[in-house]
Design a protein around this motif. Structure first.
Motif, PDB file in Angstrom:
ATOM      1  N   UNK A 380       0.774  -1.285  -0.016  1.00 36.78           N
ATOM      2  CA  UNK A 380       0.026  -0.081   0.074  1.00 36.78           C
ATOM      3  C   UNK A 380       0.902   1.198   0.012  1.00 36.78           C
ATOM      4  N   UNK A 384      -2.369   7.485  -5.462  1.00 35.54           N
ATOM      5  CA  UNK A 384      -3.346   6.600  -6.602  1.00 35.54           C
ATOM      6  C   UNK A 384      -2.324   6.094  -7.465  1.00 35.54           C
ATOM      7  N   UNK A 412      -9.423  -4.396  -0.279  1.00 30.26           N
ATOM      8  CA  UNK A 412      -8.704  -4.615   0.886  1.00 30.26           C
ATOM      9  C   UNK A 412      -8.347  -5.778   1.299  1.00 30.26           C
TER      10      UNK A 412
ATOM     11  N   UNK B   8      -5.473   5.618   4.395  1.00 30.91           N
ATOM     12  CA  UNK B   8      -6.425   4.373   4.574  1.00 30.91           C
ATOM     13  C   UNK B   8      -6.699   4.211   3.331  1.00 30.91           C
ATOM     14  N   UNK B   9      -6.665   2.683   2.594  1.00 24.53           N
ATOM     15  CA  UNK B   9      -7.149   2.177   1.379  1.00 24.53           C
ATOM     16  C   UNK B   9      -8.635   1.888   1.368  1.00 24.53           C
ATOM     17  N   UNK B  10      -9.377   2.514   0.743  1.00 27.20           N
ATOM     18  CA  UNK B  10     -11.027   2.291   0.709  1.00 27.20           C
ATOM     19  C   UNK B  10     -11.516   1.871  -0.405  1.00 27.20           C
ATOM     20  N   UNK B  11     -12.072   0.452  -0.275  1.00 26.86           N
ATOM     21  CA  UNK B  11     -12.862  -0.181  -1.413  1.00 26.86           C
ATOM     22  C   UNK B  11     -14.055   0.901  -1.882  1.00 26.86           C
ATOM     23  N   UNK B  13     -17.229   0.769  -1.344  1.00 24.74           N
ATOM     24  CA  UNK B  13     -18.303   0.087  -0.901  1.00 24.74           C
ATOM     25  C   UNK B  13     -19.110   0.860  -0.142  1.00 24.74           C
ATOM     26  N   UNK B  16     -18.253   2.026   4.031  1.00 22.24           N
ATOM     27  CA  UNK B  16     -16.892   1.663   4.369  1.00 22.24           C
ATOM     28  C   UNK B  16     -16.396   3.046   5.119  1.00 22.24           C
ATOM     29  N   UNK B  42     -11.663   2.320  -6.141  1.00 27.83           N
ATOM     30  CA  UNK B  42     -11.145   2.719  -4.758  1.00 27.83           C
ATOM     31  C   UNK B  42     -10.720   3.985  -4.595  1.00 27.83           C
ATOM     32  N   UNK B  44      -8.334   6.590  -1.779  1.00 28.99           N
ATOM     33  CA  UNK B  44      -7.359   6.714  -0.423  1.00 28.99           C
ATOM     34  C   UNK B  44      -7.890   7.887   0.443  1.00 28.99           C
TER      35      UNK B  44
END
Lengths: 433, 143
Positions: A380, A384, A412, B8-11, B13, B16, B42, B44
Protein backbone atom coordinates in the motif's frame (compact mmCIF):
# COMPACT_ATOMS: atom_id res chain seq x y z
CA UNK A 1 12.17 -44.82 4.20
CA UNK A 2 8.85 -46.12 5.47
CA UNK A 3 6.01 -47.68 3.53
CA UNK A 4 2.56 -48.70 4.66
CA UNK A 5 2.25 -51.48 2.08
CA UNK A 6 5.74 -52.26 0.73
CA UNK A 7 4.51 -55.53 -0.85
CA UNK A 8 2.46 -53.39 -3.26
CA UNK A 9 4.16 -50.01 -3.26
CA UNK A 10 7.56 -51.53 -4.06
CA UNK A 11 6.39 -54.60 -6.00
CA UNK A 12 7.74 -55.55 -9.43
CA UNK A 13 5.77 -54.26 -12.40
CA UNK A 14 4.98 -57.88 -13.38
CA UNK A 15 3.49 -58.58 -9.99
CA UNK A 16 1.37 -55.44 -10.14
CA UNK A 17 0.12 -56.36 -13.61
CA UNK A 18 -0.82 -59.84 -12.41
CA UNK A 19 -2.88 -58.37 -9.56
CA UNK A 20 -4.46 -55.85 -11.90
CA UNK A 21 -5.39 -58.51 -14.45
CA UNK A 22 -7.02 -60.74 -11.85
CA UNK A 23 -8.92 -57.85 -10.31
CA UNK A 24 -10.05 -56.42 -13.64
CA UNK A 25 -11.50 -59.78 -14.69
CA UNK A 26 -13.53 -60.14 -11.53
CA UNK A 27 -14.66 -56.50 -11.39
CA UNK A 28 -15.89 -56.58 -14.99
CA UNK A 29 -17.87 -59.72 -14.20
CA UNK A 30 -19.35 -58.02 -11.13
CA UNK A 31 -20.28 -54.91 -13.15
CA UNK A 32 -21.86 -56.90 -15.97
CA UNK A 33 -23.86 -59.20 -13.76
CA UNK A 34 -25.07 -56.64 -11.24
CA UNK A 35 -25.38 -53.27 -12.99
CA UNK A 36 -27.97 -52.94 -15.72
CA UNK A 37 -26.27 -49.83 -17.13
CA UNK A 38 -23.03 -51.73 -17.83
CA UNK A 39 -24.82 -54.84 -19.09
CA UNK A 40 -26.61 -52.72 -21.72
CA UNK A 41 -23.41 -50.90 -22.64
CA UNK A 42 -21.50 -54.17 -23.09
CA UNK A 43 -24.31 -55.75 -25.08
CA UNK A 44 -24.49 -52.73 -27.40
CA UNK A 45 -20.88 -53.26 -28.46
CA UNK A 46 -21.07 -57.05 -28.31
CA UNK A 47 -18.61 -57.37 -25.43
CA UNK A 48 -18.77 -60.20 -22.89
CA UNK A 49 -16.94 -60.31 -19.55
CA UNK A 50 -15.18 -63.45 -20.87
CA UNK A 51 -13.47 -61.28 -23.50
CA UNK A 52 -11.38 -59.69 -20.78
CA UNK A 53 -8.32 -61.87 -20.10
CA UNK A 54 -5.79 -59.41 -18.70
CA UNK A 55 -5.25 -55.75 -17.91
CA UNK A 56 -4.18 -55.26 -21.55
CA UNK A 57 -7.80 -55.81 -22.59
CA UNK A 58 -8.90 -52.72 -20.68
CA UNK A 59 -9.03 -50.64 -23.86
CA UNK A 60 -11.86 -52.87 -25.11
CA UNK A 61 -14.05 -51.49 -22.32
CA UNK A 62 -16.34 -48.47 -22.76
CA UNK A 63 -15.80 -45.20 -20.89
CA UNK A 64 -17.99 -43.98 -18.03
CA UNK A 65 -18.63 -40.25 -17.62
CA UNK A 66 -19.97 -38.10 -14.80
CA UNK A 67 -23.40 -37.72 -16.40
CA UNK A 68 -23.79 -41.52 -16.26
CA UNK A 69 -23.72 -41.16 -12.46
CA UNK A 70 -26.25 -38.33 -12.58
CA UNK A 71 -28.52 -40.22 -14.99
CA UNK A 72 -28.59 -43.15 -12.61
CA UNK A 73 -29.08 -41.00 -9.51
CA UNK A 74 -29.02 -41.94 -6.74
CA UNK A 75 -28.25 -45.68 -6.49
CA UNK A 76 -28.63 -46.94 -10.08
CA UNK A 77 -24.95 -47.87 -10.57
CA UNK A 78 -24.49 -49.80 -7.34
CA UNK A 79 -23.49 -53.43 -7.86
CA UNK A 80 -24.49 -54.60 -4.38
CA UNK A 81 -27.77 -54.68 -2.48
CA UNK A 82 -28.19 -51.99 0.13
CA UNK A 83 -27.64 -54.46 2.94
CA UNK A 84 -24.00 -54.71 1.88
CA UNK A 85 -23.43 -50.95 1.96
CA UNK A 86 -21.91 -49.51 5.10
CA UNK A 87 -21.54 -45.88 3.98
CA UNK A 88 -22.73 -43.38 1.40
CA UNK A 89 -20.90 -40.21 0.35
CA UNK A 90 -22.09 -37.57 -2.09
CA UNK A 91 -20.28 -34.84 -3.97
CA UNK A 92 -20.94 -31.19 -3.28
CA UNK A 93 -22.97 -31.04 -6.50
CA UNK A 94 -22.48 -27.38 -7.38
CA UNK A 95 -24.24 -27.99 -10.66
CA UNK A 96 -27.25 -30.28 -10.87
CA UNK A 97 -27.68 -33.37 -8.76
CA UNK A 98 -24.92 -34.61 -6.48
CA UNK A 99 -23.07 -37.77 -7.44
CA UNK A 100 -23.69 -40.51 -4.91
CA UNK A 101 -21.13 -43.15 -4.02
CA UNK A 102 -21.82 -46.22 -1.88
CA UNK A 103 -19.15 -48.21 -0.04
CA UNK A 104 -19.08 -51.78 1.22
CA UNK A 105 -16.94 -52.67 4.21
CA UNK A 106 -14.27 -53.83 1.76
CA UNK A 107 -14.46 -50.52 -0.16
CA UNK A 108 -13.99 -48.46 3.00
CA UNK A 109 -10.97 -50.58 3.84
CA UNK A 110 -9.49 -50.07 0.35
CA UNK A 111 -9.91 -46.34 0.70
CA UNK A 112 -8.44 -46.32 4.22
CA UNK A 113 -5.44 -48.24 2.92
CA UNK A 114 -4.91 -45.57 0.26
CA UNK A 115 -5.07 -42.78 2.83
CA UNK A 116 -2.79 -44.74 5.19
CA UNK A 117 -0.19 -45.18 2.43
CA UNK A 118 -0.34 -41.41 1.86
CA UNK A 119 0.16 -40.65 5.56
CA UNK A 120 3.14 -42.98 5.91
CA UNK A 121 4.64 -41.59 2.69
CA UNK A 122 4.39 -38.13 4.29
CA UNK A 123 6.38 -39.40 7.25
CA UNK A 124 3.56 -40.18 9.69
CA UNK A 125 4.08 -42.91 12.27
CA UNK A 126 2.05 -44.55 15.01
CA UNK A 127 3.12 -42.02 17.63
CA UNK A 128 1.70 -39.10 15.68
CA UNK A 129 -1.44 -37.08 16.15
CA UNK A 130 -3.07 -36.45 12.77
CA UNK A 131 -5.07 -33.23 12.88
CA UNK A 132 -7.81 -33.56 10.25
CA UNK A 133 -9.25 -30.17 9.28
CA UNK A 134 -11.06 -31.35 6.20
CA UNK A 135 -14.81 -31.12 6.52
CA UNK A 136 -16.50 -34.21 7.95
CA UNK A 137 -19.73 -35.24 6.32
CA UNK A 138 -20.86 -36.18 2.83
CA UNK A 139 -17.58 -34.68 1.58
CA UNK A 140 -14.92 -37.40 1.53
CA UNK A 141 -11.98 -35.35 2.88
CA UNK A 142 -12.53 -35.59 6.62
CA UNK A 143 -13.59 -39.21 7.00
CA UNK A 144 -11.06 -40.32 4.37
CA UNK A 145 -8.02 -39.03 6.24
CA UNK A 146 -9.59 -40.05 9.55
CA UNK A 147 -9.90 -43.70 8.55
CA UNK A 148 -6.44 -43.55 6.99
CA UNK A 149 -4.94 -42.29 10.26
CA UNK A 150 -6.67 -45.02 12.26
CA UNK A 151 -5.70 -47.65 9.71
CA UNK A 152 -2.00 -46.91 10.11
CA UNK A 153 -2.29 -46.76 13.86
CA UNK A 154 -1.75 -43.05 14.46
CA UNK A 155 -4.09 -40.91 16.55
CA UNK A 156 -6.81 -39.24 14.52
CA UNK A 157 -8.04 -35.82 15.65
CA UNK A 158 -11.35 -35.11 13.90
CA UNK A 159 -11.14 -31.31 14.10
CA UNK A 160 -13.18 -30.82 10.92
CA UNK A 161 -13.17 -27.34 9.40
CA UNK A 162 -14.16 -24.03 10.94
CA UNK A 163 -13.45 -22.15 14.15
CA UNK A 164 -9.89 -21.60 13.05
CA UNK A 165 -8.58 -20.00 16.24
CA UNK A 166 -9.69 -23.01 18.23
CA UNK A 167 -7.97 -25.24 15.66
CA UNK A 168 -4.72 -23.35 16.16
CA UNK A 169 -5.11 -23.62 19.92
CA UNK A 170 -5.53 -27.40 19.58
CA UNK A 171 -2.50 -27.64 17.30
CA UNK A 172 -0.56 -25.91 20.09
CA UNK A 173 -2.02 -27.69 23.12
CA UNK A 174 -2.24 -31.22 21.69
CA UNK A 175 1.06 -31.01 19.82
CA UNK A 176 -0.39 -32.40 16.59
CA UNK A 177 2.27 -33.69 14.21
CA UNK A 178 0.52 -33.71 10.84
CA UNK A 179 -2.15 -31.42 9.44
CA UNK A 180 -4.63 -32.49 6.75
CA UNK A 181 -6.87 -29.96 4.98
CA UNK A 182 -7.33 -28.08 1.72
CA UNK A 183 -4.35 -25.94 0.63
CA UNK A 184 -6.43 -22.76 0.87
CA UNK A 185 -7.41 -23.59 4.44
CA UNK A 186 -3.77 -24.31 5.26
CA UNK A 187 -2.94 -20.77 4.14
CA UNK A 188 -5.74 -19.41 6.31
CA UNK A 189 -4.50 -21.39 9.31
CA UNK A 190 -1.04 -19.89 8.65
CA UNK A 191 -2.50 -16.38 8.68
CA UNK A 192 -4.43 -17.11 11.85
CA UNK A 193 -1.32 -18.46 13.61
CA UNK A 194 0.41 -15.14 12.91
CA UNK A 195 -2.59 -13.09 13.92
CA UNK A 196 -2.62 -14.91 17.26
CA UNK A 197 1.02 -13.97 17.73
CA UNK A 198 2.24 -17.58 17.60
CA UNK A 199 5.53 -18.52 15.99
CA UNK A 200 4.90 -21.49 13.64
CA UNK A 201 8.25 -22.92 14.76
CA UNK A 202 6.74 -23.45 18.24
CA UNK A 203 4.18 -25.91 16.85
CA UNK A 204 5.03 -29.59 16.61
CA UNK A 205 3.46 -29.93 13.18
CA UNK A 206 6.17 -31.16 10.82
CA UNK A 207 4.18 -32.02 7.71
CA UNK A 208 0.84 -31.43 6.09
CA UNK A 209 -1.17 -33.36 3.52
CA UNK A 210 -3.25 -31.07 1.37
CA UNK A 211 -5.69 -31.78 -1.40
CA UNK A 212 -9.28 -31.59 -2.72
CA UNK A 213 -8.51 -28.55 -4.84
CA UNK A 214 -5.88 -27.87 -7.50
CA UNK A 215 -2.79 -26.09 -6.20
CA UNK A 216 0.52 -25.10 -7.67
CA UNK A 217 4.14 -25.76 -6.82
CA UNK A 218 4.47 -22.08 -5.82
CA UNK A 219 1.58 -22.53 -3.38
CA UNK A 220 3.38 -25.52 -1.88
CA UNK A 221 6.43 -23.37 -1.14
CA UNK A 222 4.22 -20.63 0.30
CA UNK A 223 2.48 -23.06 2.67
CA UNK A 224 5.79 -24.63 3.69
CA UNK A 225 7.12 -21.20 4.57
CA UNK A 226 3.96 -20.01 6.29
CA UNK A 227 3.52 -23.07 8.52
CA UNK A 228 7.19 -24.11 8.74
CA UNK A 229 6.37 -27.65 7.55
CA UNK A 230 6.82 -29.92 4.57
CA UNK A 231 3.71 -29.92 2.39
CA UNK A 232 2.52 -33.08 0.61
CA UNK A 233 -0.10 -33.34 -2.09
CA UNK A 234 -2.83 -35.94 -2.06
CA UNK A 235 -5.28 -36.79 -4.80
CA UNK A 236 -8.75 -38.23 -4.75
CA UNK A 237 -12.12 -37.66 -6.27
CA UNK A 238 -15.45 -38.46 -4.75
CA UNK A 239 -16.57 -40.75 -7.59
CA UNK A 240 -13.59 -43.08 -7.14
CA UNK A 241 -12.66 -42.63 -3.47
CA UNK A 242 -11.77 -39.62 -1.37
CA UNK A 243 -8.17 -38.62 -0.61
CA UNK A 244 -5.71 -41.48 -1.04
CA UNK A 245 -6.22 -42.45 -4.67
CA UNK A 246 -2.73 -41.02 -5.22
CA UNK A 247 -0.19 -39.30 -2.97
CA UNK A 248 3.16 -37.57 -2.72
CA UNK A 249 6.23 -39.30 -1.32
CA UNK A 250 9.20 -37.40 0.13
CA UNK A 251 10.68 -37.05 -3.39
CA UNK A 252 7.60 -35.02 -4.39
CA UNK A 253 8.16 -35.92 -7.97
CA UNK A 254 4.68 -36.99 -8.97
CA UNK A 255 1.88 -38.64 -7.00
CA UNK A 256 1.99 -42.42 -6.53
CA UNK A 257 -1.29 -43.99 -7.59
CA UNK A 258 -2.77 -46.90 -5.64
CA UNK A 259 -2.90 -48.75 -8.94
CA UNK A 260 -3.76 -52.07 -7.33
CA UNK A 261 -7.17 -50.53 -6.51
CA UNK A 262 -7.54 -47.77 -9.08
CA UNK A 263 -6.11 -48.54 -12.51
CA UNK A 264 -5.10 -45.32 -14.30
CA UNK A 265 -4.90 -44.43 -17.97
CA UNK A 266 -4.32 -41.08 -19.64
CA UNK A 267 -6.31 -40.57 -22.82
CA UNK A 268 -6.69 -37.96 -25.49
CA UNK A 269 -9.84 -36.15 -24.28
CA UNK A 270 -11.17 -35.77 -27.81
CA UNK A 271 -10.50 -39.20 -29.29
CA UNK A 272 -10.28 -41.41 -26.20
CA UNK A 273 -7.02 -42.87 -27.47
CA UNK A 274 -4.63 -44.01 -24.72
CA UNK A 275 -1.53 -41.81 -24.50
CA UNK A 276 1.99 -42.97 -23.66
CA UNK A 277 3.89 -41.98 -20.49
CA UNK A 278 4.80 -38.31 -20.32
CA UNK A 279 2.00 -37.08 -22.54
CA UNK A 280 -0.69 -34.92 -21.00
CA UNK A 281 -4.29 -35.96 -21.36
CA UNK A 282 -7.40 -36.79 -19.38
CA UNK A 283 -6.95 -39.12 -16.44
CA UNK A 284 -9.20 -42.19 -16.48
CA UNK A 285 -9.69 -44.64 -13.60
CA UNK A 286 -11.05 -48.17 -13.42
CA UNK A 287 -12.00 -49.19 -9.89
CA UNK A 288 -10.55 -52.71 -9.98
CA UNK A 289 -10.42 -52.87 -6.19
CA UNK A 290 -13.97 -51.79 -5.37
CA UNK A 291 -17.27 -53.65 -4.99
CA UNK A 292 -20.19 -51.26 -4.58
CA UNK A 293 -19.45 -48.84 -7.40
CA UNK A 294 -17.06 -50.61 -9.79
CA UNK A 295 -16.68 -47.77 -12.28
CA UNK A 296 -15.10 -48.75 -15.58
CA UNK A 297 -12.76 -46.30 -17.31
CA UNK A 298 -14.21 -43.32 -15.50
CA UNK A 299 -13.24 -40.01 -17.09
CA UNK A 300 -12.04 -37.72 -14.31
CA UNK A 301 -11.74 -34.56 -16.45
CA UNK A 302 -8.38 -33.99 -14.70
CA UNK A 303 -5.49 -33.21 -17.04
CA UNK A 304 -2.17 -34.88 -16.16
CA UNK A 305 0.54 -37.24 -17.41
CA UNK A 306 1.76 -40.61 -16.06
CA UNK A 307 5.17 -42.20 -15.57
CA UNK A 308 5.94 -45.84 -14.77
CA UNK A 309 9.58 -45.17 -13.90
CA UNK A 310 10.70 -46.32 -10.49
CA UNK A 311 10.79 -43.44 -8.01
CA UNK A 312 13.86 -42.54 -5.92
CA UNK A 313 11.78 -43.29 -2.82
CA UNK A 314 11.82 -46.97 -3.79
CA UNK A 315 8.18 -47.15 -4.85
CA UNK A 316 7.46 -48.76 -8.20
CA UNK A 317 3.85 -47.68 -8.50
CA UNK A 318 2.86 -45.44 -11.40
CA UNK A 319 3.00 -41.71 -10.73
CA UNK A 320 0.78 -38.92 -12.03
CA UNK A 321 1.81 -35.28 -12.38
CA UNK A 322 -0.04 -32.76 -10.26
CA UNK A 323 -3.27 -32.22 -12.24
CA UNK A 324 -2.94 -29.08 -14.32
CA UNK A 325 -6.53 -28.39 -13.66
CA UNK A 326 -9.85 -30.04 -14.16
CA UNK A 327 -11.43 -29.68 -17.56
CA UNK A 328 -14.54 -28.41 -15.78
CA UNK A 329 -12.58 -25.78 -13.77
CA UNK A 330 -11.29 -24.46 -17.04
CA UNK A 331 -12.66 -21.13 -18.16
CA UNK A 332 -12.89 -20.21 -21.80
CA UNK A 333 -12.29 -16.49 -22.14
CA UNK A 334 -12.59 -15.15 -25.67
CA UNK A 335 -11.76 -18.63 -26.96
CA UNK A 336 -8.68 -19.06 -24.78
CA UNK A 337 -8.46 -21.75 -22.10
CA UNK A 338 -7.70 -20.35 -18.66
CA UNK A 339 -7.11 -22.42 -15.53
CA UNK A 340 -7.55 -20.59 -12.21
CA UNK A 341 -4.34 -22.25 -10.99
CA UNK A 342 -2.38 -20.20 -13.55
CA UNK A 343 -3.47 -17.04 -11.77
CA UNK A 344 -2.36 -18.46 -8.43
CA UNK A 345 1.10 -19.11 -9.95
CA UNK A 346 1.44 -15.58 -11.23
CA UNK A 347 0.43 -14.01 -7.91
CA UNK A 348 2.86 -16.14 -5.95
CA UNK A 349 5.66 -15.32 -8.36
CA UNK A 350 4.98 -11.65 -7.67
CA UNK A 351 5.01 -12.33 -3.89
CA UNK A 352 1.35 -11.53 -3.56
CA UNK A 353 -1.38 -13.09 -1.51
CA UNK A 354 -2.76 -16.02 -3.54
CA UNK A 355 -6.27 -15.49 -2.21
CA UNK A 356 -7.95 -14.20 -5.36
CA UNK A 357 -11.33 -14.14 -7.05
CA UNK A 358 -11.99 -14.26 -10.78
CA UNK A 359 -15.12 -12.54 -12.04
CA UNK A 360 -16.06 -13.43 -15.59
CA UNK A 361 -18.78 -11.54 -17.41
CA UNK A 362 -19.90 -10.74 -20.92
CA UNK A 363 -20.21 -7.19 -22.19
CA UNK A 364 -21.93 -7.21 -25.56
CA UNK A 365 -20.36 -10.18 -27.29
CA UNK A 366 -17.05 -9.93 -25.50
CA UNK A 367 -16.01 -11.96 -22.47
CA UNK A 368 -14.45 -9.92 -19.70
CA UNK A 369 -12.32 -11.20 -16.89
CA UNK A 370 -11.54 -9.33 -13.73
CA UNK A 371 -9.18 -10.63 -11.06
CA UNK A 372 -9.60 -9.35 -7.52
CA UNK A 373 -6.38 -9.44 -5.53
CA UNK A 374 -5.95 -8.50 -1.89
CA UNK A 375 -3.83 -5.47 -1.14
CA UNK A 376 -1.16 -6.22 1.42
CA UNK A 377 0.05 -3.58 3.86
CA UNK A 378 3.55 -3.52 2.37
CA UNK A 379 2.09 -2.96 -1.10
CA UNK A 380 0.00 0.00 0.00
CA UNK A 381 1.28 3.34 -1.04
CA UNK A 382 -0.29 6.66 -0.30
CA UNK A 383 -0.69 7.67 -3.94
CA UNK A 384 -3.21 6.55 -6.55
CA UNK A 385 -0.44 6.36 -9.12
CA UNK A 386 1.50 3.76 -7.15
CA UNK A 387 -1.57 1.56 -6.62
CA UNK A 388 -2.44 1.73 -10.30
CA UNK A 389 1.14 0.84 -11.16
CA UNK A 390 0.87 -2.27 -8.99
CA UNK A 391 -2.40 -3.25 -10.67
CA UNK A 392 -0.84 -2.74 -14.04
CA UNK A 393 2.20 -4.85 -13.13
CA UNK A 394 -0.09 -7.77 -12.21
CA UNK A 395 -2.10 -7.28 -15.41
CA UNK A 396 1.05 -7.53 -17.53
CA UNK A 397 2.23 -10.67 -15.71
CA UNK A 398 -1.21 -12.28 -16.10
CA UNK A 399 -1.42 -11.39 -19.76
CA UNK A 400 1.93 -12.98 -20.52
CA UNK A 401 0.90 -16.22 -18.78
CA UNK A 402 -2.74 -16.44 -19.85
CA UNK A 403 -2.47 -14.85 -23.30
CA UNK A 404 -5.67 -12.99 -22.58
CA UNK A 405 -6.24 -9.65 -20.85
CA UNK A 406 -7.63 -9.63 -17.34
CA UNK A 407 -8.36 -6.45 -15.46
CA UNK A 408 -6.84 -6.48 -12.00
CA UNK A 409 -8.51 -4.79 -9.08
CA UNK A 410 -6.83 -4.50 -5.70
CA UNK A 411 -9.21 -4.93 -2.81
CA UNK A 412 -8.78 -4.50 0.93
CA UNK A 413 -6.70 -7.07 2.77
CA UNK A 414 -8.86 -9.81 4.27
CA UNK A 415 -11.91 -8.78 2.24
CA UNK A 416 -12.06 -11.89 0.01
CA UNK A 417 -13.80 -14.77 1.73
CA UNK A 418 -11.48 -17.28 3.44
CA UNK A 419 -12.41 -20.82 2.71
CA UNK A 420 -12.56 -23.54 5.29
CA UNK A 421 -13.10 -26.19 2.65
CA UNK A 422 -12.80 -25.89 -1.09
CA UNK A 423 -12.05 -22.31 -2.08
CA UNK A 424 -14.44 -20.57 -4.43
CA UNK A 425 -12.25 -18.83 -6.98
CA UNK A 426 -14.57 -18.06 -9.85
CA UNK A 427 -17.80 -16.15 -10.30
CA UNK A 428 -18.99 -16.67 -13.84
CA UNK A 429 -21.76 -14.17 -14.49
CA UNK A 430 -22.12 -15.37 -18.07
CA UNK A 431 -23.98 -18.39 -16.76
CA UNK A 432 -26.45 -16.25 -14.84
CA UNK A 433 -27.55 -14.23 -17.86
CA UNK B 1 8.27 20.06 11.09
CA UNK B 2 6.71 17.19 9.09
CA UNK B 3 3.15 16.18 9.82
CA UNK B 4 2.14 12.52 10.13
CA UNK B 5 -0.77 11.84 7.85
CA UNK B 6 -2.85 8.67 8.03
CA UNK B 7 -3.71 7.11 4.66
CA UNK B 8 -6.32 4.38 4.43
CA UNK B 9 -7.07 2.21 1.39
CA UNK B 10 -10.84 2.22 0.86
CA UNK B 11 -12.75 0.06 -1.57
CA UNK B 12 -15.75 1.73 -3.18
CA UNK B 13 -18.35 0.04 -1.02
CA UNK B 14 -21.13 1.76 0.82
CA UNK B 15 -20.62 2.07 4.55
CA UNK B 16 -16.86 1.77 4.41
CA UNK B 17 -16.15 5.37 5.49
CA UNK B 18 -18.61 5.05 8.34
CA UNK B 19 -16.74 1.95 9.55
CA UNK B 20 -13.35 3.61 9.38
CA UNK B 21 -14.37 6.81 11.10
CA UNK B 22 -16.27 4.99 13.82
CA UNK B 23 -13.05 3.15 14.74
CA UNK B 24 -11.50 6.58 15.31
CA UNK B 25 -14.53 7.78 17.23
CA UNK B 26 -14.51 4.73 19.50
CA UNK B 27 -10.90 5.46 20.37
CA UNK B 28 -11.46 9.14 21.06
CA UNK B 29 -9.38 10.29 18.12
CA UNK B 30 -10.19 13.71 16.72
CA UNK B 31 -9.99 14.46 13.01
CA UNK B 32 -8.33 17.78 12.03
CA UNK B 33 -8.51 17.57 8.25
CA UNK B 34 -9.34 15.02 5.60
CA UNK B 35 -9.41 14.44 1.91
CA UNK B 36 -10.34 11.58 -0.37
CA UNK B 37 -8.68 10.72 -3.64
CA UNK B 38 -10.93 8.47 -5.65
CA UNK B 39 -10.88 6.29 -8.73
CA UNK B 40 -13.67 4.08 -10.07
CA UNK B 41 -12.78 1.17 -7.86
CA UNK B 42 -11.03 2.47 -4.80
CA UNK B 43 -10.10 5.58 -2.90
CA UNK B 44 -7.45 6.73 -0.49
CA UNK B 45 -8.69 8.48 2.60
CA UNK B 46 -6.11 10.87 3.98
CA UNK B 47 -6.50 12.15 7.50
CA UNK B 48 -4.77 14.50 9.88
CA UNK B 49 -5.69 13.56 13.43
CA UNK B 50 -4.68 14.60 16.92
CA UNK B 51 -3.02 11.23 17.72
CA UNK B 52 -1.61 9.79 14.48
CA UNK B 53 0.39 6.89 15.96
CA UNK B 54 -2.56 5.66 17.96
CA UNK B 55 -4.84 6.10 14.96
CA UNK B 56 -2.56 3.96 12.82
CA UNK B 57 -2.49 1.26 15.48
CA UNK B 58 -6.25 1.04 16.04
CA UNK B 59 -7.07 1.13 12.33
CA UNK B 60 -4.60 -1.67 11.67
CA UNK B 61 -6.07 -3.69 14.49
CA UNK B 62 -9.47 -3.25 12.88
CA UNK B 63 -8.08 -4.87 9.73
CA UNK B 64 -7.70 -1.73 7.61
CA UNK B 65 -4.87 -1.18 5.16
CA UNK B 66 -3.13 1.89 6.60
CA UNK B 67 0.09 3.79 6.17
CA UNK B 68 1.68 6.85 7.73
CA UNK B 69 3.03 9.47 5.34
CA UNK B 70 4.97 12.62 6.11
CA UNK B 71 3.43 15.77 4.67
CA UNK B 72 4.20 19.47 5.01
CA UNK B 73 1.76 21.97 6.51
CA UNK B 74 2.14 25.60 5.47
CA UNK B 75 0.29 28.65 6.71
CA UNK B 76 -1.17 30.91 4.03
CA UNK B 77 -2.41 34.39 4.99
CA UNK B 78 -5.91 35.33 3.85
CA UNK B 79 -4.78 37.75 1.13
CA UNK B 80 -4.93 37.46 -2.66
CA UNK B 81 -1.71 36.09 -4.11
CA UNK B 82 -0.41 34.47 -0.91
CA UNK B 83 -1.01 30.91 -2.10
CA UNK B 84 0.28 31.68 -5.59
CA UNK B 85 3.53 32.85 -4.05
CA UNK B 86 4.03 29.57 -2.23
CA UNK B 87 3.32 27.58 -5.37
CA UNK B 88 5.79 29.67 -7.33
CA UNK B 89 8.53 28.95 -4.78
CA UNK B 90 8.04 25.21 -5.22
CA UNK B 91 7.81 25.46 -8.98
CA UNK B 92 10.98 27.58 -9.19
CA UNK B 93 12.82 25.00 -7.09
CA UNK B 94 11.63 22.19 -9.34
CA UNK B 95 9.69 20.38 -6.61
CA UNK B 96 6.71 18.31 -7.74
CA UNK B 97 3.44 18.19 -5.81
CA UNK B 98 1.76 14.79 -5.53
CA UNK B 99 -1.40 16.16 -3.94
CA UNK B 100 -2.63 18.78 -1.50
CA UNK B 101 -5.63 19.84 0.51
CA UNK B 102 -6.40 22.76 2.77
CA UNK B 103 -8.48 23.89 5.69
CA UNK B 104 -9.03 27.21 7.44
CA UNK B 105 -7.37 27.24 10.81
CA UNK B 106 -9.62 28.27 13.63
CA UNK B 107 -7.76 31.06 15.36
CA UNK B 108 -5.33 32.89 13.19
CA UNK B 109 -7.07 33.91 10.02
CA UNK B 110 -4.82 31.75 7.93
CA UNK B 111 -5.39 28.69 5.84
CA UNK B 112 -3.41 25.54 6.54
CA UNK B 113 -2.36 23.80 3.33
CA UNK B 114 -1.16 20.19 3.53
CA UNK B 115 1.23 19.17 0.83
CA UNK B 116 2.81 15.96 -0.27
CA UNK B 117 5.82 16.76 -2.41
CA UNK B 118 8.61 14.85 -4.11
CA UNK B 119 11.26 16.06 -1.66
CA UNK B 120 10.21 17.19 1.80
CA UNK B 121 13.49 18.64 3.01
CA UNK B 122 14.20 20.62 -0.10
CA UNK B 123 10.65 21.94 -0.11
CA UNK B 124 10.80 23.04 3.53
CA UNK B 125 14.14 24.78 2.99
CA UNK B 126 12.90 26.66 -0.08
CA UNK B 127 9.63 27.69 1.59
CA UNK B 128 11.41 28.92 4.74
CA UNK B 129 13.89 30.89 2.70
CA UNK B 130 10.97 32.73 1.12
CA UNK B 131 9.33 33.45 4.50
CA UNK B 132 6.48 31.05 4.08
CA UNK B 133 5.34 29.73 7.41
CA UNK B 134 5.80 26.02 8.11
CA UNK B 135 3.51 24.74 10.85
CA UNK B 136 5.04 22.56 13.55
CA UNK B 137 3.65 19.09 14.20
CA UNK B 138 2.09 19.79 17.59
CA UNK B 139 0.40 22.91 16.36
CA UNK B 140 -1.36 21.07 13.54
CA UNK B 141 -2.45 18.15 15.73
CA UNK B 142 -3.98 20.62 18.19
CA UNK B 143 -5.57 23.00 15.74
Amino acid sequence: MAYFAPEIECASRDYLRAIQSARLISMVKNAYENIEFYRKKFDEIGLKPEDIHSIDDITKLPFTVKTDLRDNYPFGLFAVPQTDLIRIHASSGTTGKPTVVGYTEHDIDVWAQGAARALVAAGANKDDIIHVSYGYGLFTGGLGMHYGAEKMGATALPASSGNTKRQVQMLMDFGSNLLCCTPSYAMFIGETIREMGINPADLKVRAGIFGAEPWTEEMRLEIEKSLNIKAYDIYGLSEIAGPGVAYDCECQNGLHICEDFFYPEVVNPDTGEVLPDGEYGELVFTCIGKEALPLIRYRTRDICALTHEKCDCGRTTVRMTKPRGRTDDMLIIRGINVFPSQIESVLLELNMNPNYLIVVDRKGNLDTMEVLVEMQPEMFSDTIKAIETTEHKIEIALQSTLNVYAKVRLVEAGSLARSEGKAKRVIDKRKEN
Amino acid sequence: MLIKQISVFVENKSGRLAEITSVLADNGIDIRALSIADTTDFGILRLIVDKPDQAEKVLKEAGMTVSLTNVIAIGIPDTPGAFAKAMKVLSDTGIGIEYMYAFISRDEGRACVLLRVTDNEEAVAALRKNDIEIFEEDKVYKM
